[in-house]
Write an enzyme that holds these catalytic residues in place. Structure first.
Site, PDB file in Angstrom:
ATOM      1  N   THR A  33      15.570 -53.001 -52.556  1.00 46.68           N
ATOM      2  CA  THR A  33      14.985 -54.345 -52.654  1.00 46.68           C
ATOM      3  C   THR A  33      13.474 -54.271 -52.464  1.00 46.68           C
ATOM      4  O   THR A  33      12.712 -54.918 -53.207  1.00 46.68           O
ATOM      5  CB  THR A  33      15.615 -55.300 -51.617  1.00 46.68           C
ATOM      6  OG1 THR A  33      17.011 -55.034 -51.515  1.00 46.68           O
ATOM      7  CG2 THR A  33      15.403 -56.749 -52.006  1.00 46.68           C
ATOM      8  N   GLY A 100      17.623 -48.880 -41.923  1.00 52.08           N
ATOM      9  CA  GLY A 100      17.632 -47.416 -41.878  1.00 52.08           C
ATOM     10  C   GLY A 100      18.689 -46.733 -42.721  1.00 52.08           C
ATOM     11  O   GLY A 100      18.762 -45.515 -42.731  1.00 52.08           O
ATOM     12  N   LEU A 101      19.497 -47.523 -43.475  1.00 54.71           N
ATOM     13  CA  LEU A 101      20.470 -46.837 -44.335  1.00 54.71           C
ATOM     14  C   LEU A 101      19.744 -46.010 -45.391  1.00 54.71           C
ATOM     15  O   LEU A 101      20.284 -45.051 -45.911  1.00 54.71           O
ATOM     16  CB  LEU A 101      21.422 -47.838 -44.994  1.00 54.71           C
ATOM     17  CG  LEU A 101      22.469 -48.480 -44.076  1.00 54.71           C
ATOM     18  CD1 LEU A 101      23.576 -49.132 -44.892  1.00 54.71           C
ATOM     19  CD2 LEU A 101      23.077 -47.498 -43.096  1.00 54.71           C
ATOM     20  N   GLU A 108       9.183 -47.469 -41.032  1.00 56.86           N
ATOM     21  CA  GLU A 108       9.346 -48.920 -41.233  1.00 56.86           C
ATOM     22  C   GLU A 108       9.090 -49.676 -39.930  1.00 56.86           C
ATOM     23  O   GLU A 108       8.447 -50.727 -39.935  1.00 56.86           O
ATOM     24  CB  GLU A 108      10.760 -49.232 -41.737  1.00 56.86           C
ATOM     25  CG  GLU A 108      11.009 -48.790 -43.167  1.00 56.86           C
ATOM     26  CD  GLU A 108      12.441 -48.969 -43.614  1.00 56.86           C
ATOM     27  OE1 GLU A 108      12.661 -49.041 -44.821  1.00 56.86           O
ATOM     28  OE2 GLU A 108      13.352 -49.019 -42.761  1.00 56.86           O
TER      29      GLU A 108
END
Ligand code: A5P
Length: 229
Positions: A33, A100-101, A108
């Site tokens: 995304t 975190g996947l 981040e």
């Protein structure tokens, strides 16, 4: 990924990118995304918008350069106006996140923490009543002694699984660390769990992002809505 899901992710990404103003320093998130947000921002840059992007992963850095976005580092620009990033889970109400996947959670979280405004872009399937419902919690650990660290995480109630890459080898983050995907089930007291994870020796960072989100752009069949804290 089904075309309708991509369409929702694109709608959320474009909605968030509309908030970027001329002259901003923009944190660029990671994942599918966030990648669509980078493309949308690139289109605005080509139309004359002036921004500096701070990528949260090597992969996003490549995408940003390809999209024509001037890229810098957090050390050179440590005051980020706005960061646009994805999430794996968004808790309704608190807007706490699981991330975190995609494996970029450490950078981040550093970029999110240095941002005045963290804007999250998701499709509505990511909304949950309670973190830990849809996904395991990714925990980034130092490779040295990772089995010992995994044992300590299991002592907190998790089932900890070492993440492997698509080639079957151990997945390594941009920082050269491993990820243990820790299934706790639905987490009633996330602050307490986050504190406990922070105290485990060998843990570099975890994917619980608490109190960082300013707003979430959620795309669903009825359009994009914005949830704000
Ligand atoms: C990357 O490390 C992740 O935090 C992603 O932001 C998160 O996994 C969301 O990714 P998608 O937008 O691909 O679902």
């Amino acid at each position: 990924m089904p075309a309708d899901v991509i369409q929702l992710k694109r709608a959320a990404a474009e909605s968030a990118v509309a908030a970027v103003r001329d002259g901003m320093v923009v944190g660029l998130g990671s994942g599918s995304t966030a990648a669509l947000a980078v493309s949308a921002l690139g289109r605005r840059v080509r139309d004359g918008l002036r921004v500096v992007g701070i990528p949260t992963s090597e992969q996003t850095g490549v995408l940003a350069r390809e999209a024509g976005i001037p890229v810098s580092t957090l050390d050179e620009n440590n005051d980020i106006d706005l960061t646009i990033d994805g999430a794996d889970e968004v808790e309704l109400g608190s807007l706490n996140l699981t991330k975190g996947l995609g494996g970029a959670l450490l950078r981040e979280k550093i970029v999110a923490s240095a941002s005045r405004r963290l804007v999250i872009v998701v499709d509505e399937a990511k909304l949950v009543q309670c973190l830990g419902t849809r996904t395991a919690i990714p925990v980034e650990v130092v490779p040295f002694g990772w089995r010992v660290t995994a044992g300590r995480l299991e002592g907190l109630g998790a089932k900890a699984v070492l993440r492997l890459g698509s080639n079957g080898a151990v997945f390594e983050t941009d920082g050269g660390h491993y990820i243990l995907d820790c299934s706790f089930g639905p987490i009633a007291t996330v602050e307490r769990l986050a504190e406990r994870l922070d105290r485990v020796v060998g843990v570099v960072e975890h994917g619980l992002f608490l109190g960082l989100t300013a707003e979430v752009h959620v795309a669903g069949s009825a359009g994009v809505r914005v949830l704000a804290r």
